[in-house]
Design a protein around this motif. Structure first.
Motif: not given
Ligand SMILES: CSC[C@@H](O)[C@@H](O)C(=O)COP(=O)(O)O
Ligand SMILES: [Zn+2]
Length: 208
Positions: A120, A125-126, A131, A133, A135-138, A165
């Motif tokens: 996070e 992460q994008k 994804i 942002s 701010e998302s949790e991966l 996902e």
């Protein structure tokens, strides 16, 4: 019937992927396996035990989605089934890559009893589909290593069907599996995962 031109093109993609991944140090000592979809029933996959930085056309073979060789007496990757279940799971998957980097090996060993890696706050992460942002949790699952590949194939599918996902999974002390619509997408996922795992290791070094 397999389209030979498609097979040849996919084999070249696998060979080029091996040269890149070996060069990065992510596929040492004959480790790793790579595949690319040929059609809805077949994939081109590495023959077991080959040096992945020096793959030749004869080191790539065709198997069907159950892992059976198509007109070949060669032995496909010991982990063929892990590839097959991914192609069976999602028709849009066009390539699957498995690597053995130091970061994947060390980080999953340090995570000890944790069954996932949580990412996070990273802009990178994008690099993964869907994804948009940091701010998302991966969440990347970490499965225990085993020589029982059918059991691991089943375990991976149970997770992925509940978390469709997910762009990759790790095997503890072993390595990374990731996939994508194209070989280029899949290589991008590896690069992103390697960057993120290196960041996690750097963070552990200064916070432990
Ligand atoms: C060289 S040890 C690595 C193997 O045990 C395996 O995990 C691996 O990634 C390569 O196996 P392979 O059968 O060549 O596809
Ligand atoms: Zn492996």
């Amino acid at each position: 019937m397999i389209d030979l031109a498609t097979y040849a093109a996919r084999a070249q993609q696998v060979i080029a992927a091996g040269q890149f991944l070996y060069g990065e140090g992510w596929s040492p000592a004959t480790s790793s396996n790579y595949s690319a979809r040929i059609d809805d029933q077949h994939l081109a996959i590495t023959v077991s035990g080959k040096h992945k930085g020096q793959l030749k056309a004869e080191d790539i073979m065709v198997v069907d989605l159950s892992g059976q060789p198509a007109q070949s007496s060669l032995k496909s990757s010991a982990e063929t089934l892990l590839h097959c279940v991914l192609y069976e799971w999602q028709a849009e998957i066009g390539a699957v890559l498995h690597t053995h980097s130091r970061a994947a090996t060390v980080l999953t060993r340090l995570l000890k009893d944790q069954d996932h890696l949580r990412l996070e706050g990273y802009e990178l992460q994008k690099a993964f589909p869907g994804i948009d942002s940091h701010e998302s949790e991966l969440i990347i699952p970490v499965f225990e290593n085993t020589q029982d590949i059918p059991a691991l194939a089943e375990e991976s599918m149970v997770w992925l069907k509940q978390h469709p996902e997910t762009p990759a999974y790790l095997i503890r002390g072993h390595g990374l599996y990731t996939w994508g619509k194209t070989m280029a997408d899949t290589l991008r996922h590896i690069e992103a995962m390697e960057f993120l795992m290196a960041c996690e290791l750097d963070t552990l070094k200064v916070t432990r």
